[in-house]
Scaffold this motif. Structure first.
Motif, PDB file in Angstrom:
ATOM      1  N   VAL A 158     -41.007 -37.665  23.589  1.00 39.59           N
ATOM      2  CA  VAL A 158     -41.124 -37.641  25.714  1.00 39.59           C
ATOM      3  C   VAL A 158     -42.234 -37.443  26.788  1.00 39.59           C
ATOM      4  CG1 VAL A 158     -39.427 -37.371  27.681  1.00 39.59           C
ATOM      5  CG2 VAL A 158     -38.039 -37.283  25.439  1.00 39.59           C
ATOM      6  N   ARG A 159     -42.688 -38.671  27.041  1.00 36.70           N
ATOM      7  CA  ARG A 159     -44.265 -38.359  27.535  1.00 36.70           C
ATOM      8  C   ARG A 159     -43.995 -38.860  28.822  1.00 36.70           C
ATOM      9  NH1 ARG A 159     -49.298 -42.704  26.930  1.00 36.70           N
ATOM     10  NH2 ARG A 159     -50.641 -42.165  28.319  1.00 36.70           N
ATOM     11  N   GLU A 160     -44.337 -37.892  29.864  1.00 33.53           N
ATOM     12  CA  GLU A 160     -44.238 -38.116  31.395  1.00 33.53           C
ATOM     13  C   GLU A 160     -45.100 -39.342  31.529  1.00 33.53           C
ATOM     14  OE1 GLU A 160     -44.553 -39.129  35.355  1.00 33.53           O
ATOM     15  OE2 GLU A 160     -46.367 -38.683  34.251  1.00 33.53           O
ATOM     16  N   PRO A 206     -58.889 -53.507  30.908  1.00 35.03           N
ATOM     17  CA  PRO A 206     -57.723 -54.126  30.459  1.00 35.03           C
ATOM     18  C   PRO A 206     -56.725 -53.298  30.102  1.00 35.03           C
ATOM     19  CG  PRO A 206     -58.870 -55.290  28.686  1.00 35.03           C
ATOM     20  CD  PRO A 206     -59.686 -54.351  29.488  1.00 35.03           C
ATOM     21  N   GLU A 207     -57.193 -51.878  30.281  1.00 42.54           N
ATOM     22  CA  GLU A 207     -56.082 -50.373  29.999  1.00 42.54           C
ATOM     23  C   GLU A 207     -56.002 -50.080  31.767  1.00 42.54           C
ATOM     24  OE1 GLU A 207     -58.245 -50.956  28.704  1.00 42.54           O
ATOM     25  OE2 GLU A 207     -58.068 -50.155  26.997  1.00 42.54           O
ATOM     26  N   THR A 208     -56.057 -50.347  32.780  1.00 39.53           N
ATOM     27  CA  THR A 208     -56.138 -50.249  34.262  1.00 39.53           C
ATOM     28  C   THR A 208     -55.094 -51.554  34.243  1.00 39.53           C
ATOM     29  OG1 THR A 208     -58.499 -50.096  34.579  1.00 39.53           O
ATOM     30  CG2 THR A 208     -56.642 -50.601  35.905  1.00 39.53           C
ATOM     31  N   GLY A 209     -55.348 -52.577  34.077  1.00 39.93           N
ATOM     32  CA  GLY A 209     -53.717 -52.966  33.919  1.00 39.93           C
ATOM     33  C   GLY A 209     -52.461 -52.521  33.838  1.00 39.93           C
ATOM     34  N   LEU A 210     -52.520 -52.000  32.239  1.00 38.32           N
ATOM     35  CA  LEU A 210     -51.248 -51.614  31.492  1.00 38.32           C
ATOM     36  C   LEU A 210     -50.407 -50.543  32.518  1.00 38.32           C
ATOM     37  CD1 LEU A 210     -49.047 -51.070  29.887  1.00 38.32           C
ATOM     38  CD2 LEU A 210     -50.638 -49.950  27.944  1.00 38.32           C
ATOM     39  N   LEU A 211     -51.576 -49.726  33.554  1.00 33.39           N
ATOM     40  CA  LEU A 211     -51.357 -48.158  33.740  1.00 33.39           C
ATOM     41  C   LEU A 211     -50.548 -48.883  35.380  1.00 33.39           C
ATOM     42  CD1 LEU A 211     -54.941 -46.141  33.725  1.00 33.39           C
ATOM     43  CD2 LEU A 211     -52.139 -46.078  32.527  1.00 33.39           C
ATOM     44  N   GLY A 212     -51.507 -50.079  35.512  1.00 31.45           N
ATOM     45  CA  GLY A 212     -51.468 -50.716  37.054  1.00 31.45           C
ATOM     46  C   GLY A 212     -49.347 -50.784  36.685  1.00 31.45           C
ATOM     47  N   LEU A 213     -49.116 -51.169  35.785  1.00 32.55           N
ATOM     48  CA  LEU A 213     -48.108 -52.114  35.600  1.00 32.55           C
ATOM     49  C   LEU A 213     -46.839 -51.006  34.979  1.00 32.55           C
ATOM     50  CD1 LEU A 213     -46.290 -54.828  35.154  1.00 32.55           C
ATOM     51  CD2 LEU A 213     -46.154 -54.194  32.772  1.00 32.55           C
ATOM     52  N   ARG A 214     -46.858 -50.106  34.877  1.00 30.87           N
ATOM     53  CA  ARG A 214     -46.429 -48.581  34.476  1.00 30.87           C
ATOM     54  C   ARG A 214     -45.810 -48.287  35.960  1.00 30.87           C
ATOM     55  NH1 ARG A 214     -49.967 -45.276  29.510  1.00 30.87           N
ATOM     56  NH2 ARG A 214     -48.955 -46.962  27.734  1.00 30.87           N
ATOM     57  N   SER A 215     -47.200 -47.877  36.974  1.00 28.69           N
ATOM     58  CA  SER A 215     -47.109 -47.212  38.056  1.00 28.69           C
ATOM     59  C   SER A 215     -46.128 -48.189  39.075  1.00 28.69           C
ATOM     60  CB  SER A 215     -48.119 -47.390  39.086  1.00 28.69           C
ATOM     61  OG  SER A 215     -48.447 -46.475  39.472  1.00 28.69           O
ATOM     62  N   ILE A 240     -52.886 -36.255  34.946  1.00 30.66           N
ATOM     63  CA  ILE A 240     -54.580 -36.511  34.683  1.00 30.66           C
ATOM     64  C   ILE A 240     -54.496 -37.242  35.353  1.00 30.66           C
ATOM     65  CG2 ILE A 240     -55.401 -35.933  32.320  1.00 30.66           C
ATOM     66  CD1 ILE A 240     -57.295 -34.488  33.820  1.00 30.66           C
ATOM     67  N   TYR A 241     -53.772 -38.713  34.530  1.00 30.34           N
ATOM     68  CA  TYR A 241     -54.032 -39.937  34.488  1.00 30.34           C
ATOM     69  C   TYR A 241     -53.799 -40.680  35.546  1.00 30.34           C
ATOM     70  CZ  TYR A 241     -53.779 -41.260  29.846  1.00 30.34           C
ATOM     71  OH  TYR A 241     -53.760 -42.020  28.181  1.00 30.34           O
ATOM     72  N   PHE A 242     -53.185 -40.261  37.358  1.00 32.42           N
ATOM     73  CA  PHE A 242     -53.335 -40.970  38.283  1.00 32.42           C
ATOM     74  C   PHE A 242     -53.811 -40.139  39.637  1.00 32.42           C
ATOM     75  CE2 PHE A 242     -50.302 -43.208  35.837  1.00 32.42           C
ATOM     76  CZ  PHE A 242     -50.695 -44.694  36.311  1.00 32.42           C
ATOM     77  N   LEU A 253     -40.714 -43.036  26.119  1.00 36.34           N
ATOM     78  CA  LEU A 253     -39.870 -42.523  24.798  1.00 36.34           C
ATOM     79  C   LEU A 253     -40.913 -42.764  24.053  1.00 36.34           C
ATOM     80  CD1 LEU A 253     -36.485 -43.127  25.925  1.00 36.34           C
ATOM     81  CD2 LEU A 253     -37.413 -41.821  26.341  1.00 36.34           C
ATOM     82  N   ARG A 254     -41.308 -42.250  23.042  1.00 40.81           N
ATOM     83  CA  ARG A 254     -41.681 -42.498  21.545  1.00 40.81           C
ATOM     84  C   ARG A 254     -41.331 -41.974  19.886  1.00 40.81           C
ATOM     85  NH1 ARG A 254     -48.483 -43.537  23.229  1.00 40.81           N
ATOM     86  NH2 ARG A 254     -47.735 -45.090  24.618  1.00 40.81           N
ATOM     87  N   PRO A 255     -40.292 -42.243  19.440  1.00 42.83           N
ATOM     88  CA  PRO A 255     -40.126 -41.905  18.505  1.00 42.83           C
ATOM     89  C   PRO A 255     -41.314 -41.782  17.421  1.00 42.83           C
ATOM     90  CG  PRO A 255     -38.977 -43.812  18.582  1.00 42.83           C
ATOM     91  CD  PRO A 255     -39.905 -43.823  19.811  1.00 42.83           C
ATOM     92  N   GLY A 270     -49.406 -35.881  25.426  1.00 42.66           N
ATOM     93  CA  GLY A 270     -48.747 -37.031  26.569  1.00 42.66           C
ATOM     94  C   GLY A 270     -49.023 -38.179  25.238  1.00 42.66           C
ATOM     95  N   ASP A 271     -50.021 -38.620  25.513  1.00 42.73           N
ATOM     96  CA  ASP A 271     -50.773 -39.958  24.928  1.00 42.73           C
ATOM     97  C   ASP A 271     -51.101 -39.369  23.612  1.00 42.73           C
ATOM     98  OD1 ASP A 271     -52.469 -42.208  24.986  1.00 42.73           O
ATOM     99  OD2 ASP A 271     -53.944 -40.925  25.464  1.00 42.73           O
ATOM    100  N   ILE A 272     -51.750 -38.154  23.271  1.00 40.80           N
ATOM    101  CA  ILE A 272     -52.638 -37.406  21.879  1.00 40.80           C
ATOM    102  C   ILE A 272     -51.120 -37.155  21.245  1.00 40.80           C
ATOM    103  CG2 ILE A 272     -53.921 -34.824  21.435  1.00 40.80           C
ATOM    104  CD1 ILE A 272     -55.006 -35.862  23.725  1.00 40.80           C
TER     105      ILE A 272
HETATM  106  C1  IPM Z   1     -51.307 -45.152  25.165  1.00 40.10           C
HETATM  107  C2  IPM Z   1     -52.766 -46.293  25.313  1.00 40.10           C
HETATM  108  C3  IPM Z   1     -52.625 -45.694  26.222  1.00 40.10           C
HETATM  109  C4  IPM Z   1     -52.922 -44.938  27.701  1.00 40.10           C
HETATM  110  C5  IPM Z   1     -53.877 -46.762  26.983  1.00 40.10           C
HETATM  111  C6  IPM Z   1     -53.957 -48.223  26.789  1.00 40.10           C
HETATM  112  C7  IPM Z   1     -54.126 -46.517  28.877  1.00 40.10           C
HETATM  113  O1  IPM Z   1     -53.471 -44.933  24.521  1.00 40.10           O
HETATM  114  O2  IPM Z   1     -50.274 -45.910  25.934  1.00 40.10           O
HETATM  115  O3  IPM Z   1     -51.138 -44.124  24.698  1.00 40.10           O
HETATM  116  O4  IPM Z   1     -53.780 -44.012  27.200  1.00 40.10           O
HETATM  117  O5  IPM Z   1     -51.337 -44.277  27.401  1.00 40.10           O
END
Ligand code: IPM
Ligand code: MG
Length: 363
Positions: free
Chosen positions: A134-136, A89-98, A141-143, A106-108, A248-250
């Motif tokens: 503000v996360r790139e 499922p996560e690959t779907g989200l990354l693919g959509l962002r791309s 490293i994700y891509f 933007l994460r408040p 930014g994820d972390i």
């Molecule tokens: C997020 C999530 C995603 C990410 C996962 C689900 C791919 O942790 O939106 O922060 O790592 O970007």
């Protein structure tokens, strides 16, 4: 009447329950502000794997591209953890962002006075915290290439990912960050690991170069390990933070937890043009799915961010935020933010309370 086409990606776990609440809220807001929303459901994540055999069907990308904004709930379930990566499922989200070119996330993380005791940190540490991370989102490293698990000459396996940023990628996220800081308290902290990583050195050099165009914004730099520490030591020192995809994820999860519940936090992902993607920071919580226990407020606040950042309807957005504050002031709580003396509500009950608050604000 202004018309908007909104793609709904309800996804997995608690996704459909919290999305239902956000849609009801948007319908009421639409009546109040003379906006008409045409909602179209599309499949992404586990539901898409079940129905179409892949997490991000091409049809979903097309529907999203043809809309004015995309509202996503949450995706993922433990049961997909052992699938090959391209089917998760996560690959779907990354693919959509791309696919939508959503390079800025933007994460408040804002402490609401009503929920201050929900934080695991002391009141005097978190009081007044209002941070924007503000996360790139489409690089780093994700891509970066090369990536994969390869056999070495000796036959041993070697896993590889590459953290890479071009100057153009750094500049465009840097600009969004400076502009964002400008609309807040004009303090920008760029987080990197320039003491070790070359990619971070370039990041820092470009952010410094860009700062010449934003003399009114006070720029500082912090190594990511120190930033992780400072976020719990003294979070009020931060206004806007800009950083790469993985950091930014972390850090955005860490910042989120300062507020006590990740169930309260929305996010916006935007690109240079085209529809943005608006989603809660939290996940799909499969353990409580279908039990009417989920907190729908992050989803509702994501709809508010969609109105503000995606559809340029700030007044409608503010009205939703006010309604959220109102129900909290009224002592209404879902389980994740429950406290003594408050009224416990389920997901649907919280939705009804929001509608009441919206209708009352209209009268
Ligand atoms: C997020 C999530 C995603 C990410 C996962 C689900 C791919 O942790 O939106 O922060 O790592 O970007
Ligand atoms: Mg994350």
């Amino acid at each position: 009447m202004t018309q908007y086409r909104i793609t709904l990606l309800s996804g997995d776990g608690i996704g459909p329950e919290i999305m239902a609440v956000a849609v009801e809220v948007l319908k009421v807001i639409g009546q109040q502000f003379n906006l008409s929303f045409e909602f179209q459901e599309a499949l992404m994540g586990g539901v898409a794997i079940e129905a179409k055999g892949e997490p991000l069907p091409a049809e979903t990308v097309e529907i999203c591209k043809a809309s004015d904004a995309v509202l996503l709930a949450a995706i993922g379930d433990f049961k997909y953890d052992n699938l090959p990566r391209h089917l998760r499922p996560e690959t779907g989200l990354l693919g959509l962002r791309s696919a939508l070119g959503l390079f800025a996330n933007l994460r408040p993380a804002k402490i609401l006075p009503q929920l201050i005791d929900a934080s695991t940190l002391k009141r005097e540490v978190v009081e007044g915290v209002d941070i924007m991370v503000v996360r790139e989102l489409t690089g780093g490293i994700y891509f970066g290439q090369p990536k994969g698990i390869f056999a070495t000459e000796s036959g041993e396996k070697r896993g590889v990912n590459t953290m890479a940023y071009t100057e153009a990628e750094i500049d465009r996220i840097g600009r969004i960050a400076f502009e964002t800081a400008r609309k807040r308290w004009k303090k920008l902290c760029s987080v990197d690991k320039a003491n070790v990583l070359d990619v971070s050195q370039l990041w820092r050099d470009r952010i410094i170069a860009l700062s010449a165009e934003y003399p009114d914004v006070e720029l500082s730099h912090m190594y990511v390990d120190n930033a992780a520490m400072q976020l719990v030591r003294n979070p009020r020192q931060f206004d806007t933070i800009v950083t790469g995809n993985l950091f930014g994820d972390i850090l955005s999860d860490e910042a989120a937890m300062l507020t006590g519940s990740i169930g309260m936090l929305p996010s916006a992902s935007v690109g240079a043009a085209g529809p943005g993607l608006f989603e809660p920071v939290h996940g799909s919580a499969p353990d409580i799915a279908g039990q009417d226990k989920a907190n729908p407020l992050a989803q509702v606040l994501s709809a508010a961010m969609m109105l503000k950042y995606g559809l340029n309807q700030p007044a409608a957005s503010d009205r939703i935020e006010q309604a959220v504050l109102q129900v909290l002031d009224d002592g209404k709580r879902t389980g994740d933010i429950m406290a003594e003396g408050m009224t416990a509500l389920g997901c649907q009950g919280m939705g009804e309370a929001l509608i009441q608050a919206l209708n009352a604000s209209q009268a």
